[in-house]
Design an enzyme around this catalytic site. Sequence first.
Site, PDB file in Angstrom:
ATOM      1  N   LYS A  14      -4.382   2.509  -5.808  1.00 46.45           N
ATOM      2  CA  LYS A  14      -4.657   3.929  -5.532  1.00 46.45           C
ATOM      3  C   LYS A  14      -3.397   4.778  -5.709  1.00 46.45           C
ATOM      4  O   LYS A  14      -3.433   5.821  -6.350  1.00 46.45           O
ATOM      5  CB  LYS A  14      -5.157   4.125  -4.087  1.00 46.45           C
ATOM      6  CG  LYS A  14      -6.475   3.468  -3.767  1.00 46.45           C
ATOM      7  CD  LYS A  14      -6.944   3.839  -2.352  1.00 46.45           C
ATOM      8  CE  LYS A  14      -5.995   3.422  -1.236  1.00 46.45           C
ATOM      9  NZ  LYS A  14      -5.858   1.967  -1.068  1.00 46.45           N
ATOM     10  N   ARG A  89     -10.335   6.567   5.729  1.00 45.81           N
ATOM     11  CA  ARG A  89     -10.379   5.111   5.804  1.00 45.81           C
ATOM     12  C   ARG A  89     -11.386   4.613   6.832  1.00 45.81           C
ATOM     13  O   ARG A  89     -11.534   3.401   6.994  1.00 45.81           O
ATOM     14  CB  ARG A  89      -8.996   4.595   6.220  1.00 45.81           C
ATOM     15  CG  ARG A  89      -8.167   4.014   5.097  1.00 45.81           C
ATOM     16  CD  ARG A  89      -6.837   3.595   5.688  1.00 45.81           C
ATOM     17  NE  ARG A  89      -6.151   2.631   4.899  1.00 45.81           N
ATOM     18  CZ  ARG A  89      -5.166   2.931   4.042  1.00 45.81           C
ATOM     19  NH1 ARG A  89      -4.814   4.171   3.855  1.00 45.81           N
ATOM     20  NH2 ARG A  89      -4.558   1.976   3.394  1.00 45.81           N
ATOM     21  N   ARG A 128       4.926  -6.344  -4.597  1.00 42.00           N
ATOM     22  CA  ARG A 128       5.104  -4.914  -4.821  1.00 42.00           C
ATOM     23  C   ARG A 128       6.497  -4.437  -4.400  1.00 42.00           C
ATOM     24  O   ARG A 128       7.010  -4.828  -3.361  1.00 42.00           O
ATOM     25  CB  ARG A 128       4.039  -4.214  -3.986  1.00 42.00           C
ATOM     26  CG  ARG A 128       3.947  -2.748  -4.152  1.00 42.00           C
ATOM     27  CD  ARG A 128       2.575  -2.285  -3.807  1.00 42.00           C
ATOM     28  NE  ARG A 128       2.344  -2.197  -2.372  1.00 42.00           N
ATOM     29  CZ  ARG A 128       1.298  -1.579  -1.848  1.00 42.00           C
ATOM     30  NH1 ARG A 128       0.386  -1.051  -2.638  1.00 42.00           N
ATOM     31  NH2 ARG A 128       1.142  -1.532  -0.547  1.00 42.00           N
ATOM     32  N   ARG A 161       8.090  -2.648   1.112  1.00 44.32           N
ATOM     33  CA  ARG A 161       7.595  -2.074   2.356  1.00 44.32           C
ATOM     34  C   ARG A 161       7.514  -3.114   3.465  1.00 44.32           C
ATOM     35  O   ARG A 161       7.200  -4.266   3.216  1.00 44.32           O
ATOM     36  CB  ARG A 161       6.202  -1.494   2.126  1.00 44.32           C
ATOM     37  CG  ARG A 161       6.218  -0.020   1.843  1.00 44.32           C
ATOM     38  CD  ARG A 161       4.908   0.449   1.325  1.00 44.32           C
ATOM     39  NE  ARG A 161       3.767   0.007   2.124  1.00 44.32           N
ATOM     40  CZ  ARG A 161       2.526   0.387   1.878  1.00 44.32           C
ATOM     41  NH1 ARG A 161       2.276   1.192   0.873  1.00 44.32           N
ATOM     42  NH2 ARG A 161       1.545  -0.032   2.629  1.00 44.32           N
ATOM     43  N   ARG A 172      -4.643  -6.126   7.013  1.00 41.07           N
ATOM     44  CA  ARG A 172      -5.031  -4.906   6.278  1.00 41.07           C
ATOM     45  C   ARG A 172      -6.334  -5.118   5.507  1.00 41.07           C
ATOM     46  O   ARG A 172      -7.186  -4.243   5.479  1.00 41.07           O
ATOM     47  CB  ARG A 172      -3.910  -4.495   5.321  1.00 41.07           C
ATOM     48  CG  ARG A 172      -2.780  -3.767   6.044  1.00 41.07           C
ATOM     49  CD  ARG A 172      -1.468  -3.825   5.285  1.00 41.07           C
ATOM     50  NE  ARG A 172      -1.473  -3.033   4.072  1.00 41.07           N
ATOM     51  CZ  ARG A 172      -0.527  -3.123   3.144  1.00 41.07           C
ATOM     52  NH1 ARG A 172       0.479  -3.954   3.302  1.00 41.07           N
ATOM     53  NH2 ARG A 172      -0.579  -2.361   2.079  1.00 41.07           N
TER      54      ARG A 172
HETATM   55  P1  ADP Z   1      -2.177   0.582   1.479  1.00 48.49           P
HETATM   56  O1  ADP Z   1      -3.300   1.366   0.886  1.00 48.49           O
HETATM   57  O2  ADP Z   1      -1.463  -0.219   0.470  1.00 48.49           O
HETATM   58  O3  ADP Z   1      -2.574  -0.223   2.665  1.00 48.49           O
HETATM   59  P2  ADP Z   1      -0.973   2.969   2.682  1.00 48.49           P
HETATM   60  O4  ADP Z   1       0.391   3.430   2.389  1.00 48.49           O
HETATM   61  O5  ADP Z   1      -2.102   3.822   2.237  1.00 48.49           O
HETATM   62  O6  ADP Z   1      -1.052   1.539   2.002  1.00 48.49           O
HETATM   63  O7  ADP Z   1      -1.138   2.707   4.239  1.00 48.49           O
HETATM   64  C1  ADP Z   1      -0.207   1.960   4.969  1.00 48.49           C
HETATM   65  C2  ADP Z   1      -0.611   1.923   6.443  1.00 48.49           C
HETATM   66  O8  ADP Z   1      -0.619   3.266   6.972  1.00 48.49           O
HETATM   67  C3  ADP Z   1      -2.002   1.394   6.744  1.00 48.49           C
HETATM   68  O9  ADP Z   1      -2.020  -0.011   6.832  1.00 48.49           O
HETATM   69  C4  ADP Z   1      -2.282   2.070   8.097  1.00 48.49           C
HETATM   70  O10 ADP Z   1      -1.599   1.430   9.149  1.00 48.49           O
HETATM   71  C5  ADP Z   1      -1.658   3.433   7.917  1.00 48.49           C
HETATM   72  N1  ADP Z   1      -2.637   4.417   7.381  1.00 48.49           N
HETATM   73  C6  ADP Z   1      -2.535   5.066   6.193  1.00 48.49           C
HETATM   74  N2  ADP Z   1      -3.593   5.871   6.009  1.00 48.49           N
HETATM   75  C7  ADP Z   1      -4.390   5.715   7.094  1.00 48.49           C
HETATM   76  C8  ADP Z   1      -5.641   6.266   7.514  1.00 48.49           C
HETATM   77  N3  ADP Z   1      -6.306   7.150   6.753  1.00 48.49           N
HETATM   78  N4  ADP Z   1      -6.139   5.874   8.704  1.00 48.49           N
HETATM   79  C9  ADP Z   1      -5.501   5.013   9.483  1.00 48.49           C
HETATM   80  N5  ADP Z   1      -4.332   4.443   9.165  1.00 48.49           N
HETATM   81  C10 ADP Z   1      -3.779   4.800   7.978  1.00 48.49           C
END
Ligand code: ADP
Length: 214
Positions: A14, A89, A128, A161, A172
């Site tokens: 994404k 999410r 990554r 990360r 996750r």
């Molecule tokens: P990825 O899609 O690779 O898991 P992100 O950078 O989008 O990585 O998200 C990293 C973390 O940030 C998630 O595992 C969660 O803990 C938090 N997070 C990000 N976006 C949301 C969301 N919309 N709702 C809840 N937690 C979120």
Amino acid sequence: MANIILLGAPGGGKGSQAVRLVKQLNIPQISTGDMLREARAMGTEMGLLAARFMDSGELVPDEVVIGIVKDRLAMEDCANGFILDGFPRTIPQAQALDSVLGELGIALDHVIEIAVPDGQIVPRITGRRSCPQCKRPYHVQFLKPREGNLCDDCGVELIQRSDDTEEAVTVRLASYHKKTAPLVDYYKKAGKLRVVDGVGEMEEISARIFTILA
Ligand code: ADP
Ligand code: ZN
């Protein structure tokens, strides 16, 4: 004008695709993950609260991310469109988004699911890397930098990360299936869902997305 949501498993591409869309469409990427990491780096109360969830691979509570996105969507640069990456999410987040967009008089154009089989997620995520300066994404196997562990554009050392460990990835993925995957049906019912095969070269996947947007 394009109001887009990118949906899909963690590590499904994404973020990489969002960066390409930003360049092409000249609209902002709204990544809740990036915004939470920034808040954390600045040491804000919200950032520190979020950090605990993020490092273990859990979702940050809905009210926290909903608040961030609400504020962000009200900003001027979103008036010509936006790419939501990593939000919503959960179903409550999607419902909150619907009501915020309703208030702002904005309609969603596309919800694009980037579909990647589970088996590919762990190697994708654990390999990554990214540039701390320009945020450009890399992968130790699939998207190597030209030289060593350095950004092609900035020449600085790439970083990993803190939640890209195998342990956190398992959590996750589980929360993705339990809480995020139901959004596929939610947007299908709303007639917004478009599915793109997320397996292949980055360029191919971009081309698939642009076909939808054209
Ligand atoms: P990825 O899609 O690779 O898991 P992100 O950078 O989008 O990585 O998200 C990293 C973390 O940030 C998630 O595992 C969660 O803990 C938090 N997070 C990000 N976006 C949301 C969301 N919309 N709702 C809840 N937690 C979120
Ligand atoms: Zn860079």
